[in-house]
Design an enzyme around this catalytic site. Sequence first.
Site, PDB file in Angstrom:
ATOM      1  N   TYR A  12       5.796   2.057  -1.283  1.00 55.53           N
ATOM      2  CA  TYR A  12       5.973   1.893  -0.145  1.00 55.53           C
ATOM      3  C   TYR A  12       5.688   0.429   0.317  1.00 55.53           C
ATOM      4  CZ  TYR A  12       0.986   1.610  -1.425  1.00 55.53           C
ATOM      5  OH  TYR A  12      -0.397   1.059  -2.173  1.00 55.53           O
ATOM      6  N   GLY A  13       5.577  -0.483  -0.626  1.00 55.53           N
ATOM      7  CA  GLY A  13       5.169  -2.019  -0.166  1.00 55.53           C
ATOM      8  C   GLY A  13       6.036  -2.894  -1.073  1.00 55.53           C
ATOM      9  N   THR A  14       5.463  -3.611  -2.135  1.00 55.62           N
ATOM     10  CA  THR A  14       6.367  -4.890  -2.643  1.00 55.62           C
ATOM     11  C   THR A  14       7.246  -4.511  -3.636  1.00 55.62           C
ATOM     12  OG1 THR A  14       4.662  -5.257  -4.389  1.00 55.62           O
ATOM     13  CG2 THR A  14       4.362  -6.439  -2.096  1.00 55.62           C
ATOM     14  N   LEU A  15       7.195  -3.064  -4.266  1.00 54.89           N
ATOM     15  CA  LEU A  15       7.983  -2.529  -5.228  1.00 54.89           C
ATOM     16  C   LEU A  15       9.489  -1.990  -4.536  1.00 54.89           C
ATOM     17  CD1 LEU A  15       5.577  -0.646  -7.558  1.00 54.89           C
ATOM     18  CD2 LEU A  15       7.030  -2.585  -8.128  1.00 54.89           C
ATOM     19  N   GLU A  87       0.311  -2.797 -11.427  1.00 58.20           N
ATOM     20  CA  GLU A  87      -0.626  -2.143 -10.129  1.00 58.20           C
ATOM     21  C   GLU A  87      -2.277  -2.396 -10.643  1.00 58.20           C
ATOM     22  OE1 GLU A  87       0.416  -2.389  -7.523  1.00 58.20           O
ATOM     23  OE2 GLU A  87       2.426  -1.400  -7.478  1.00 58.20           O
TER      24      GLU A  87
END
Length: 166
Positions: A12-15, A87
């Site tokens: 949901y973010g930087t990936l 992570e």
Amino acid sequence: MAASGRFLIFTYGTLKQGYANHYLMQDLISSDDAVLLGTRLTHHPYPMVVGPYGIPYLINLPEQGHRVRGELYAVSKPGLARLDELEGIAIGHYERLPVQVYEEKSGALVEAEAYFAHRSFGEKMWEKKGRVGLAEYGETEGEEYVRKQNRPPGTSFLDDIRSFVN
């Protein structure tokens, strides 16, 4: 785990495509350790906030926040190990937990896993952000992200989080 023996991971973010850590997903895809299955939404609302250094956090407080938009990947066991390392699973940065996600067009619901803010600080971060969160990590939030090598040297990220929430 998906029927293919791969793990379903909701990002949901930087990936996500176009963001700072997507290089890892590209690496996993090129080595056949991941496959992009498409865009999905969380079935239940969750808080999502941006913390220190522009890092996004999904917080394990179902029915608060928004349905969060992200990407679903099928990831091999070696790929999952690389994601867990990025992570910070071993050091208590994130924890990988079950989440239900669905495809908007078909409504197909699947069980996946996502990286949630560690329980030691997640709820405090939500409170610190005034219980106001995002439905999607976008360009504005992506521009706030500070890569690990550009963060102040000699500081512990978890200490920065603790300082932020206290």
